[in-house]
Design an enzyme around this catalytic site. Structure first.
Site, PDB file in Angstrom:
ATOM      1  CB  SER A   1      68.721 -47.119  35.313  1.00 54.99           C
ATOM      2  OG  SER A   1      68.878 -47.381  33.926  1.00 54.99           O
TER       3      SER A   1
ATOM      4  CB  ILE B   1      61.141 -45.208  32.288  1.00 52.00           C
ATOM      5  CG1 ILE B   1      61.328 -44.009  31.357  1.00 52.00           C
ATOM      6  CG2 ILE B   1      59.646 -45.458  32.508  1.00 52.00           C
ATOM      7  CD1 ILE B   1      60.773 -44.215  29.967  1.00 52.00           C
ATOM      8  N   GLY B   2      62.047 -47.189  34.589  1.00 51.44           N
ATOM      9  CA  GLY B   2      61.679 -48.251  35.529  1.00 51.44           C
ATOM     10  C   GLY B   2      61.936 -47.868  36.973  1.00 51.44           C
TER      11      GLY B   2
ATOM     12  CB  SER C   1      57.947 -46.991  21.172  1.00 43.10           C
ATOM     13  OG  SER C   1      58.671 -46.004  20.480  1.00 43.10           O
TER      14      SER C   1
ATOM     15  CE1 TYR D   1      62.587 -50.275  21.286  1.00 44.40           C
ATOM     16  CE2 TYR D   1      61.564 -48.560  19.945  1.00 44.40           C
ATOM     17  CZ  TYR D   1      61.859 -49.092  21.187  1.00 44.40           C
ATOM     18  OH  TYR D   1      61.434 -48.458  22.330  1.00 44.40           O
TER      19      TYR D   1
END
Length: 347
Positions: free
Chosen positions: A13, A15-16, A173, A195
């Site tokens: 969902s 961005i993809g 990121s 992360y």
């Protein structure tokens, strides 16, 4: 598949899905999408949405969990069985489990000059508690980096074909910081920012892959989608009431007047991903991270920015990943075949 393009990614969902919509809107009849997803129910839902708006589109599904070595191996084998070429590989799978918010630092940041940096990078306010996979790997490292590395290695015959140019596109990121990464602890077992460590490692790995594969026609690039409101963003503050997010949205749009990293919508967040699809990969800078940006007038654009990486560190990481790959492959050969029928996290 000889005359068609295969695109492989991880769109659930946000961005993809927005990227798939943009790619299909180009109207190319030769484009074929393959959505590699851990949750097949969500994958079917994404496919249904795409086919509703593009009935003639070719959209395949593939079950894969990048946190599981055996799942990646099986998925790559299945993809090779179905297809004979691969032009674009979008490496977009990522998790930030159990984020812990420093509430004091958060509210101090709201009323300081650091508010933009705080929201766009999470620096100083977020830590995470990592888990361990069934392969005894750190979960964030396995999901965000190592699973992708294994996938590339497994799909090398399709990515590196004579007379063909292929492209790897990593979703990194602004939270990718050198200070969070340690070559002596590439899985970040001893830290609290797995992360950030995994995203910085993906920046390094992209450079190393260019060093080793450009001569074979395979190129790697890195993008940053900016600050986008997706499920990953909402999960950073799982106890934050939904109505407060709604109240903050006008503030975010005002901040965007002076901070172009606040892309906010998935559509704007895909700008760099879509821009790279239209470029000649050999013309791109391997040291650049391509940022999706948005102006106060909601005009989105792409801008390259130099990454804080160096060739020596990238080579060290690459060698360590090759060594780890050898170790996990050895473990797979030593375990019973039926031990890999149900990888961790599969549905």
């Amino acid at each position: 598949m000889i005359n068609s393009r295969a695109l492989y990614g991880f769109p659930f969902s946000g961005i993809g899905l927005a990227l798939c919509e943009r790619l299909l809107s180009r109207g190319s009849r030769s484009l074929r999408l393959c959505l590699a997803c851990r949750n097949m129910r969500r994958a079917e839902a994404a496919r249904s949405v795409l086919l509703t708006s593009h009935p003639a589109a070719q959209v395949d599904l593939l079950h894969m969990d990048t946190s599981s070595v055996s799942s990646v191996m099986r998925a790559a084998q299945e993809f090779r069985r179905r297809h004979d070429r691969l032009d674009y590989l979008y490496l977009n799978a990522g998790i930030m489990p159990n984020p812990q918010l420093n509430v004091t630092a958060f509210f101090k940041g709201l009323f300081s000059s650091k508010i933009i940096t705080m929201f766009s990078t999470g620096v100083g306010i977020l830590t995470q508690k990592d888990g361990v996979t069934s392969d005894s790997l750190s979960e964030v490292f396995a999901t965000n980096l190592f699973g992708h590395f294994l996938l590339i290695r497994e799909l090398e015959p399709l990515l590196c074909r004579a007379g063909q140019t292929s492209q790897l596109i990593w979703t990194s990121s602004s939270n990718a910081h050198r200070s969070a990464f340690n070559l002596e602890d590439i899985q970040h077992e001893g830290g609290t920012q797995p992360y950030s460590s995994s995203k910085y490692a993906s920046d390094l790995l992209s450079l190393a892959l260019n060093t080793h594969y450009n001569k074979q026609g395979l190129y790697s690039s890195v993008i940053c989608p900016g600050f986008v409101m997706t499920n990953l963003t909402y999960n950073i503050l799982p106890s934050f009431p939904a109505f407060l997010w709604t109240l903050l949205m006008p503030v975010f749009f005002l901040i965007r007047i002076i901070a172009n990293t606040f892309t906010l919508t998935p559509q704007n967040g895909t700008e760099a991903l879509f821009w790279l699809f239209k470029q000649k990969p050999e013309s791109l800078d391997p040291y650049a991270k391509y940022h999706s940006l948005a102006s106060g007038l909601v005009n989105s654009y792409t801008q390259p920015r130099k990454m804080d990486i160096d060739l020596e560190t990238s080579e060290f990481l690459y060698e360590r990943l090759l060594q780890l790959e050898s170790e996990v492959r050895q473990k797979l050969t030593e375990q019973p075949k039926d031990a890999h029928r149900h990888p961790a996290g599969s549905e």
